[in-house]
Design a protein around this motif. Structure first.
Motif: not given
Lengths: 423, 269
Positions: B22, B25, B72, B95-96, B99, B101-104, B107-108, B111
């Protein structure tokens, strides 16, 4: 086996989804491991909750209730570690993007409720596991037990966290339902349906701080085997402590007796208060649990070591032998006591030995001879390496005997103990 | 007992890692705030990247070039290709159904960010509204900007280029005499495979080429610092209109000219 299946099933389902393709970078592998750690952590949490059901008879599948406790504890520990790894690995997996991305993954905006539910679950886990793993010293048993109930909202939050983030959650629903059912039985249904009503018939003082309480059934009687234990809940309004609380005690009566007897030493507040329980008052008992005299080879001769209040399962065993003289294998009991006035039950054990062709009871006083040695044991039991050996007593005594016996050439598989210590 | 110790140690280590992460960042974010360059894209520009070869998407007003990520993505390619070249906010948050998309994943995604979607109305309606405001002319005065460069350029002939995404777009040549532009001309001008210098007068994009010429004609005889006036081409070019205004990119010309200056004299006078 069942536990392993339940634990691994979610991982097998999740595996193809998250396992990184060949040639993936370290970050992707870390993220995949992070997800799988979460999956396995949640399974461990839910299966651990299932194991708290404490259904009499079911514990035999696992080799007795103390084994289940040990497994439950290991699962809780595993879940704790895996869930922390889940957080760290997922964050590290995003680190190559940028440090902000990594913190974004674990501290997203508040509208990502699922992630914050995960944090809620972990926070609750820390609260109820800190005393369990004695972060701040040994906890007070009843307070610890109440605090441990936080595990229910913890696993529910962890479950919600998972269900909101994965698409195929049927398996999670199934596991969570089993976990909730187990806790529901333990905390809500079993106090009403699972317990037997008994009355305190007599309280016999055996030594200072040790009594034997005789309980007579008021309705449905509980049947048990020698060496088992049960949970006792006294309802005597005059008790100073432990009223309405359940605590485990070893049964000292023989199977088939009309009454149930328990030998109780004052080791804590509740067992101290029971020393002066009023005859005639109501108690409830639940059980029986454990399988101390697990006989893999029933015809093999046996050697029993009892020390302190750990003599009680052997009292039950000796009383069982007395009821069927002539049957069963040869048994030698070595009672390890500090001094004569602490050798409670010894008179009765001698009496049983005199009237029984296959049962011998010997006493060893620490005050006179120091710790028991191999020579003493061989003097009364020359064939000790051939026997099934049962040990019950304080941890120091068990530890001493285990070392002594393995040096004497007794295979570890022939030595049986049941730990009654707080895990 | 050992289990207790491991649990305690692991917990302390966990807290340390999280706090460190933390803190790192937070520190990085502080230093990065200053150099946050935001390119602006119109919806037409976005729409040009609508295939597996070049797939851009707008999500919550940000533009992302996700071309590399398509193979990917866990689903089949069609799912992602469906959203190329347009606003994909809806797909991102479903996404469904229902629902996100996830926080992960968020983050992707970060970029792949290439800029921001300009707050333009639908292009068919009033494209001219977007054109002048798209490149805000608020830049430091030309002298200041020039002062940031070495400052002295010898008399001679200069040549420079502007390339982007692997293709040359502008190649420019000019003579410098006493820090003033002379004989400014294009050696090459191209965008998305169209060679502008080869365009016939009747062709649609010819107007764009004409305006680029007007932009360099503006420099003729002017001092070096006038170069930065091209940041606001609408101030320089006379016959700007709805269509060409959206495409005229003065900053590409600035870039090519500064490249020429950096390279130094190509041919002595």
């Amino acid at each position: 086996m069942i536990v392993a299946v339940l634990l691994l099933l979610p991982v097998l389902v999740a595996w193809p989804r998250w396992w990184p393709p060949p040639g993936a970078g370290a970050a992707e592998v870390l993220s995949a491991l992070g997800h799988l750690a979460g999956v396995l952590g949640l399974s461990a949490l839910l299966v651990g909750a299932m194991l708290s059901v404490r259904l009499p008879g079911l514990d035999r599948w696992f080799g007795g209730l103390p084994r289940i406790w040990a497994l439950h504890r290991i699962l809780g520990f595993t879940a704790f570690i895996l869930i922390m790894l889940h957080v760290v690995w997922l964050a590290f997996g995003a680190l190559p993007n940028s440090p902000e991305a990594a913190t974004q993954v674990i501290f997203p905006p508040l509208e990502h409720g699922a992630v914050w539910m995960g944090w809620g679950a972990l926070a609750l886990m820390v609260i109820f596991l800190a005393p369990t793993f004695q972060f701040f010293g040994r906890p007070h048993y009843q307070r610890w037990k109440r605090l441990h109930l936080l595990s229910v909202p913890a696993f529910l939050l962890a479950f919600a966290h998972a269900v909101m983030l994965v698409e195929h959650a049927l398996l999670w629903w199934g596991l969570a339902a089993l976990a909730v059912a187990a806790v529901l039985w333990r905390k809500v249904l079993s106090p009403r349906l699972g317990r037997h009503d008994y009355t305190v018939e007599a309280v016999t003082a055996l030594a200072s701080n040790v009594v034997e309480i005789t309980l007579a059934p008021r309705g449905r009687a509980m049947s048990h085997a020698a060496g088992q234990f049960m949970y006792l809940t006294p309802h005597d309004p005059g008790l100073e402590a432990g009223r309405g609380e359940e605590h485990p005690y070893t049964i000292s009566s023989a199977p088939g007796e009309d009454v149930v007897r328990v030998g109780i030493k004052a080791l804590g507040d509740a067992s101290r208060a029971l020393q002066t329980v009023t005859p005639g008052t109501a108690v409830q008992i639940e059980g029986p649990y454990g399988q101390f005299f697990e006989r893999r080879e029933p015809q093999r001769r046996q050697l029993w070591f009892g020390g302190g209040i750990g003599i009680t399962p052997f009292v039950s065993g000796a009383r069982a032998l007395q009821r069927e003289p002539g049957a069963g294998p040869e048994v030698t009991l070595i009672y390890l006591a500090n001094r004569p006035d602490r050798a409670y039950y010894m008179d009765e054990l001698r009496e049983i030995a005199q009237g029984h062709p296959h049962f011998d009871a010997q006493i060893h006083y620490f005050q006179d001879r120091g710790p028991v040695d191999e020579a003493f044991i061989r003097a009364h039991c020359p064939d000790l390496a051939e026997r099934e050996i049962y040990i019950c007593g304080p941890p120091g005594m068990v530890h001493h005997l285990m070392g002594l016996l393995s040096r004497a050439g007794v295979p570890r598989g022939r030595i049986h103990t049941e730990a009654f210590d707080f895990l | 007992m050992t289990v207790n110790k491991i649990a305690y140690t692991a917990f302390v280590a966990f807290c340390t890692v999280i706090v460190t992460l933390w803190a790192v960042s937070a520190l990085v974010a502080e230093t990065r705030e200053t150099d946050d360059d935001q390119r602006l894209f119109t919806e037409q520009e976005l729409a040009a990247h609508d295939s597996a070869e070049s797939c851009w998407k707008a999500i919550d007003g940000q533009v992302y070039d996700v071309t590399e990520y398509i193979p990917r993505h866990p689903t089949s390619e069609d799912v992602m290709l469906e959203w190329c070249g347009r606003d994909a906010t809806e797909g991102w948050y479903n996404k469904t159904p229902g629902r996100p998309h996830s926080p992960r994943a968020a983050a992707m995604l970060e970029q792949y960010r290439v800029g921001q979607l300009a707050d333009a109305p639908a292009p068919q309606a009033r494209p001219e509204a977007s054109a002048p405001t798209r490149e805000p002319a608020t830049h430091p005065p030309g002298r200041v900007l020039l002062g940031l460069s070495p400052g002295t350029y010898l008399d001679g002939r200069y040549r420079g280029v502007f390339s982007d995404r692997g293709a040359m777009q502008v190649n420019i040549q000019f003579d410098l005499r006493d820090h003033h532009f002379h004989n400014v001309r294009f050696r090459y001008l191209s965008y998305q495979g169209v060679d502008y210098l080869a365009l016939e007068e009747h062709e649609e994009l010819h107007a764009v080429m004409r305006q680029h010429r007007q932009a360099i004609d503006y420099l003729e005889g002017r001092p070096l610092s006038a170069l930065f006036d091209l940041y606001a081409p609408e101030e320089v070019v006379e016959d700007i209109d709805a269509f060409t205004g959206a495409t005229l990119r003065g900053n590409k010309l600035i870039s090519a000219i500064r490249d020429a200056l950096n390279r130094g004299v190509y041919q002595w006078p």
